[in-house]
Write a protein that holds these residues in place. Structure first.
Motif, PDB file in Angstrom:
ATOM      1  N   ARG A   1       8.086  35.236   4.236  1.00  0.00           N
ATOM      2  CA  ARG A   1       6.879  34.268   4.320  1.00  0.00           C
ATOM      3  C   ARG A   1       5.690  34.550   3.365  1.00  0.00           C
TER       4      ARG A   1
ATOM      5  N   LEU B   1       6.812  33.068   0.122  1.00  0.00           N
ATOM      6  CA  LEU B   1       7.096  31.327   0.152  1.00  0.00           C
ATOM      7  C   LEU B   1       5.565  31.273   0.375  1.00  0.00           C
ATOM      8  N   SER B   2       4.559  32.038   0.464  1.00  0.00           N
ATOM      9  CA  SER B   2       3.133  31.818   0.346  1.00  0.00           C
ATOM     10  C   SER B   2       2.907  31.183   2.039  1.00  0.00           C
ATOM     11  N   LEU B   3       3.669  31.341   2.773  1.00  0.00           N
ATOM     12  CA  LEU B   3       3.066  30.865   4.436  1.00  0.00           C
ATOM     13  C   LEU B   3       2.014  31.924   4.723  1.00  0.00           C
ATOM     14  N   ILE B   4       2.257  32.917   4.383  1.00  0.00           N
ATOM     15  CA  ILE B   4       1.112  34.044   4.607  1.00  0.00           C
ATOM     16  C   ILE B   4       0.827  34.596   3.290  1.00  0.00           C
ATOM     17  N   HIS B   5      -0.437  35.170   3.208  1.00  0.00           N
ATOM     18  CA  HIS B   5      -0.890  35.768   2.039  1.00  0.00           C
ATOM     19  C   HIS B   5      -0.897  37.353   1.831  1.00  0.00           C
TER      20      HIS B   5
ATOM     21  N   LYS C   1       2.847  26.128  -6.603  1.00  0.00           N
ATOM     22  CA  LYS C   1       3.934  25.606  -5.657  1.00  0.00           C
ATOM     23  C   LYS C   1       4.782  25.049  -6.334  1.00  0.00           C
TER      24      LYS C   1
ATOM     25  N   LEU D   1       8.548  25.559  -5.747  1.00  0.00           N
ATOM     26  CA  LEU D   1       9.290  25.739  -4.447  1.00  0.00           C
ATOM     27  C   LEU D   1      10.203  24.164  -4.248  1.00  0.00           C
ATOM     28  N   LYS D   2       9.906  23.564  -5.617  1.00  0.00           N
ATOM     29  CA  LYS D   2      11.231  22.200  -5.725  1.00  0.00           C
ATOM     30  C   LYS D   2      12.340  22.698  -6.000  1.00  0.00           C
TER      31      LYS D   2
ATOM     32  N   TYR E   1      14.800  26.508   2.316  1.00  0.00           N
ATOM     33  CA  TYR E   1      14.398  27.566   3.014  1.00  0.00           C
ATOM     34  C   TYR E   1      14.819  27.184   4.822  1.00  0.00           C
TER      35      TYR E   1
ATOM     36  N   PHE F   1       9.837  14.878  -0.598  1.00  0.00           N
ATOM     37  CA  PHE F   1       8.780  15.689  -1.104  1.00  0.00           C
ATOM     38  C   PHE F   1       9.683  16.072  -2.606  1.00  0.00           C
ATOM     39  N   TYR F   2      10.655  15.703  -2.868  1.00  0.00           N
ATOM     40  CA  TYR F   2      11.467  16.021  -3.993  1.00  0.00           C
ATOM     41  C   TYR F   2      11.926  14.760  -4.812  1.00  0.00           C
TER      42      TYR F   2
ATOM     43  N   ASN G   1       3.129  10.978   0.489  1.00  0.00           N
ATOM     44  CA  ASN G   1       4.157  10.997   1.659  1.00  0.00           C
ATOM     45  C   ASN G   1       3.627  11.558   3.156  1.00  0.00           C
TER      46      ASN G   1
ATOM     47  N   ASP H   1      -3.163  31.996   7.159  1.00  0.00           N
ATOM     48  CA  ASP H   1      -1.653  32.644   7.201  1.00  0.00           C
ATOM     49  C   ASP H   1      -1.283  31.806   8.333  1.00  0.00           C
TER      50      ASP H   1
END
Lengths: 294, 257
Positions: A49, A52-56, A73, A76-77, A81, A104-105, B2, B255
């Protein structure tokens, strides 16, 4: 593009005073299948996480393809995950969710979605809230693979999948890996990681305790012994090198041994044995061995 | 784009439901004017006997100012409450959805900057709010025009003041969500926030007025001056900008555990 697909240097994350990961340093190279193993709460998910920068992060460095995802970001393309716990917008159908994910892609992924859904035996028309946990996991796998990422990050991916589906999933991973995909496979099941990974990193209490190739790990041959003697034997019978986690309860001795099992058998050949069990130790028990040797 | 489209698609039914409810209520209360038209002085005298907070809530003296006075006294008070509950509910719902449904892993690992996610969600919220406003106020305006003549400027200023208050509640909702780990019941928070502030506005002293958004744009002032109170207009814009800034920074640093 950097050959190091994942790179962390002293990566640290604290949740207030609670430790998540501490000084975690590892590298995963292009085309590798890297196993990341550790018991629940050891920091596997926190590592993922944070990457993936879900948390810092609290301190240190973490990069995917040489980029810090909290800053860039776009990297992330190239990343797919599969989270350990799978939740989606309940009132969507599977295909709606996958199409939303694909949006998103850049590119058209209809054929790819069809192929992956067929491989994973996933009904695209069903509503998400009607799916079992295992089927939701399949949705996560398809969503993670639909854009053919260069890096696939898996966090306990096989939970909920039946053994037959697990096999299909492993085949799919091998197929993608042969095409060049790097795979970061996080799990608490050692046997699962041993099946498909080239190298493993073992994490405990937020710290890497070992990084080694599967070949080396297999050579180390950990075994758990539980031996019941007919009478009490010398407490120091197993006080030899590479024995750890030794427990003696009356006439029963249990311990973890790393090495040739014949060494143990030769130690007990003079004794009368009522029962003996030699089994694969759990990951937790292997950890005990690691700490016992330190 | 989107995410914006997704949010519109995901929330249009809620917006439609809110719009229909508000419209039915508005039209019914506005049409009730025909029944009360000749008894306004009596209603005013009757309200004088009620406690002051009640009179302030319904702006009792406004009732003597014709159709728009009646509109501001009764229908608009209820519209204001319903609209703002919807505004704060919608913003909390949209910004809290991934946290509540544990879908953060899906959305926030896509190759989209968090700032873009914030703006897509904000734009979706504001688009829904503004679309419902356009439909609602067009119908109300048409109905009022059919019933009687009045100064268009007053109606526009009434409407503008309610929209500013709605935007305030949109950002209050985003701010609350930014500081929360997960909101289990957005509707409870929304109703509590709006009703508490509205109730406070009915009995708070004048010196506390800057603290209560509902007191910023008094209908009596608009009716008498044909403009919004500039100081409070600037204060409301300032508060909106501050909430926007803080919520954006907090959203960027949050977070998702």
């Amino acid at each position: 593009m950097s050959k190091k697909v994942i790179e962390t240097k002293n990566l640290t994350k604290f949740y207030g005073k609670h430790r998540g990961i501490e000084d975690l340093t590892l590298e995963v190279s292009k085309g590798e299948i890297f196993g990341f193993i550790g018991p629940n709460g050891s920091g596997k998910s926190t590592t993922i996480r944070t990457l993936l920068s879900l948390i810092h992060k609290t301190s240190g460095e973490g990069y995917l393809f040489g980029k810090d995802t909290s800053i860039d970001k776009s990297v992330l393309k190239n990343v797919g995950y599969v989270p350990s716990e799978v939740f989606y917008y309940d009132d969507m159908t599977v295909i709606e969710l996958l199409e939303y994910s694909a949006s998103f892609y850049s590119g058209n992924y209809k054929k790819r979605i069809q192929y992956l859904a067929e491989t994973m035996e996933l009904d695209l028309k069903r509503k998400i809230n009607e799916l079992s946990f295992g089927n939701k996991k399949k949705v996560a796998i398809v969503a993670a693979l639909l854009h053919s990422p260069k890096l696939l990050i898996l966090d306990e991916p096989t939970t909920g999948l039946d053994p037959l589906m697990q096999k299909k999933f492993y085949n799919l991973l091998k197929e993608e890996n042969e095409k060049g995909m790097t795979i970061f496979f996080s799990s608490h099941v050692l046997q699962e990681v041993q099946k498909i990974c080239d190298r493993v990193g073992i994490i405990k209490e937020g710290k890497i305790v070992e990084i080694s190739s599967i070949k080396t790990l297999k050579e180390e041959k950990y075994k758990k012994f539980i031996i019941e003697f007919s009478k009490k034997v010398n407490k120091n019978l197993f006080a030899i090198e590479n024995v750890s986690d030794l427990k003696i309860e009356d006439k029963t001795h249990s311990f973890i041994y790393k090495g040739d099992v014949n060494n143990i058998l030769s130690l007990i050949k003079e004794q009368t044995i009522l029962d003996i069990t030699i089994e694969e130790p759990s990951l937790e028990e292997i950890f005990m061995h690691y700490y016992g040797n330190e | 784009m989107n995410i914006f489209k997704f949010e519109l698609k995901y929330n249009y039914k809620k917006a439609f439901g809110f719009l229909i409810t508000t419209l039915i209520f508005s039209v019914m209360t506005i049409l009730y004017y025909f029944a009360l038209e000749n008894d306004m002085q009596m209603i005013y005298d009757l309200m004088k006997g009620y406690p002051e907070p009640f009179q302030r809530a319904f702006g009792s003296e406004l009732i003597l100012n014709g159709l728009l006075g009646y509109y501001a006294s009764f229908p608009m008070v209820f519209i204001l409450i319903i609209q703002n509950i919807f505004a704060i509910y919608l913003s909390i719902f949209i910004f809290n959805k991934e946290l509540k449904e544990k879908v953060t892993d899906f959305l926030y690992t896509k190759p989209v900057k968090r700032v873009n996610i914030y703006f897509a969600k904000l734009m979706a919220t504001l688009t829904i709010i503004m679309t419902t406003n356009v439909i609602l106020y067009t119908i109300i305006y048409t109905l009022l025009r059919y019933m009687d003549s009045f100064d268009n400027r007053v109606f526009i200023l009434f409407t503008l003041s309610t929209i500013i208050i709605q935007i305030f509640f949109v950002f209050l909702g985003i701010l609350i969500t930014s500081f929360s780990r997960k909101i289990k019941s957005p509707i409870t928070i929304s109703m509590t926030a709006v009703m508490a502030l509205f109730a406070f506005s009915t009995f708070a002293e004048d010196k506390l007025r800057p603290l209560i958004i509902f007191s910023y744009f008094e209908f009596k002032y608009i009716l008498n001056n044909i403009r919004l109170d500039t100081n409070y207009l600037l204060l409301s814009i300032g508060l909106i900008i501050i909430m926007f800034g803080i919520s954006l920074i907090k959203f960027m640093k949050k977070d998702f555990e």
